[in-house]
Design an enzyme around this catalytic site. Structure first.
Site, short mmCIF file in Angstrom:
data_model
loop_
_atom_site.label_atom_id
_atom_site.label_comp_id
_atom_site.label_asym_id
_atom_site.label_seq_id
_atom_site.Cartn_x
_atom_site.Cartn_y
_atom_site.Cartn_z
N GLY A 38 0.92 -1.23 0.04
CA GLY A 38 -0.04 0.02 0.08
C GLY A 38 0.88 1.37 0.04
O GLY A 38 0.64 2.18 -0.69
N HIS A 39 1.84 1.23 0.73
CA HIS A 39 2.80 2.30 0.91
C HIS A 39 3.55 2.48 -0.46
O HIS A 39 3.62 3.71 -1.05
CB HIS A 39 3.76 2.26 1.95
CG HIS A 39 3.05 2.15 3.49
ND1 HIS A 39 3.20 1.09 3.99
CD2 HIS A 39 2.45 3.09 4.18
CE1 HIS A 39 2.53 1.46 5.33
NE2 HIS A 39 2.25 2.57 5.24
N GLN A 155 -8.94 10.20 8.19
CA GLN A 155 -7.66 10.83 8.17
C GLN A 155 -7.57 11.74 6.89
O GLN A 155 -7.28 12.96 6.94
CB GLN A 155 -6.39 9.80 8.44
CG GLN A 155 -5.09 10.73 8.05
CD GLN A 155 -3.89 9.75 8.21
OE1 GLN A 155 -3.63 9.54 9.19
NE2 GLN A 155 -3.29 9.24 7.18
#
EC number: 6.3.2.1
Length: 295
Positions: A38-39, A155
């Site tokens: 994902g990163h 977020q």
């Protein structure tokens, strides 16, 4: 790839680059490390869209509550360094807590409204910590664009609003959730799961997938869809302990009436079905955003 551990080194490195690339764009990917695919997808996108990509790795104590997992949050700086470089990072900023907070913090970004529900309701002060560290990192890097994963949808909404409210000159790029082959959203905390917990954790994505069909039934109410999601999780996974399941407008995170049929909501508006579920001591989140068609 250049690795920087101090603010002074980061700033001087960026200054040199800007002098030699006056029209170059800078992309920024802030992370807490223990990088996964994902990163890597965020880093690759930044590298594709910018001339320079900066990645930060910093486990931020301000966003952890007193009974949360700051001390045991997974860390592997050597592996992170390798993965960041392979994904296309040009600068890796890995400061210590003392480097980021050399004195007790008396100035913080306080965020309200968007933070009194979902994860903010069960983690008081969490998003103030997020806003504070992200604003510090934006000031240090001064990127043109910053990349965040949609898995932490609240977020993303909070940071987008913070940037808008404070006139921070950065474009927030929200990127799709990256999932394992069986649908589980990738997370650094997945490493905590026992094999049995890991097998049952796929219920999160499965319940959200089922909800897609429910959102197409115009006579179902918001409250009924919410109840069905929770019921599917509880009936499918004996180990699941639900923190919350909720359906809110997105990105404003406002509560629609629970008795309103889906078909009577404004057409083409977006709603998020979000959930947080514990498996043992591990708290996982997931979400899916749906566009309401109306009748």
């Amino acid at each position: 790839m250049k690795c920087c551990e101090t603010i002074e080194e980061l700033r001087s490195t960026l200054q040199v680059w800007r002098c030699s690339h006056p029209d170059g764009s800078i992309g920024f990917v802030p992370t807490m490390g223990f990088l996964h695919e994902g990163h890597a997808s965020l880093i690759r996108r930044s590298a594709e869209e910018n001339q320079l990509t900066v990645v930060s790795i910093f486990v931020n104590p301000l966003q952890f509550g007193p009974n949360e997992d700051f001390e045991r949050y997974p860390r592997d700086p050597e592996r992170d360094t390798r993965l960041a470089e392979e994904a296309g990072a040009d600068i890796l900023f890995m400061p210590s807590v003392k480097e980021m907070y050399p004195k007790p913090v008396v100035t913080k970004v306080m965020i309200s409204g968007l933070t009194d529900k979902l994860c903010g309701a069960s983690r008081p002060g969490h998003f103030d910590g997020v806003g504070t560290v992200v604003s510090k990192l934006f000031n240090l890097v001064q990127p043109d664009a910053a990349y965040f994963g949609q898995k932490d949808a609240q977020q993303v909404a909070v940071i987008e609003r913070m940037v808008e409210d404070l006139n921070i000159p950065v474009t927030i790029v929200a990127c799709p959730i990256v999932r394992e082959a069986d649908g589980l959203a990738m997370s650094s905390r997945n490493v905590y799961l026992t094999p049995e917990e890991r097998a049952q954790a796929v219920v999160l994505s499965h319940s959200l997938q089922r909800a897609e069909a429910w959102f197409d039934e115009p006579d179902l109410t918001v409250g009924e869809i919410r109840r069905r999601i929770a019921e599917h999780i509880s009936s499918s996974s004996p180990l699941a302990e639900i923190d919350y399941t909720d359906i809110l407008s997105y990105p404003d995170l406002e509560n629609p009436s629970q008795d309103v049929p889906i078909g009577d909501l404004p057409g083409s508006s977006r709603y998020i079905a979000a959930l947080a579920v514990k498996f043992g001591a591990t708290r996982l989140i997931d979400n899916r955003i749906y566009t309401v068609k109306g009748r």
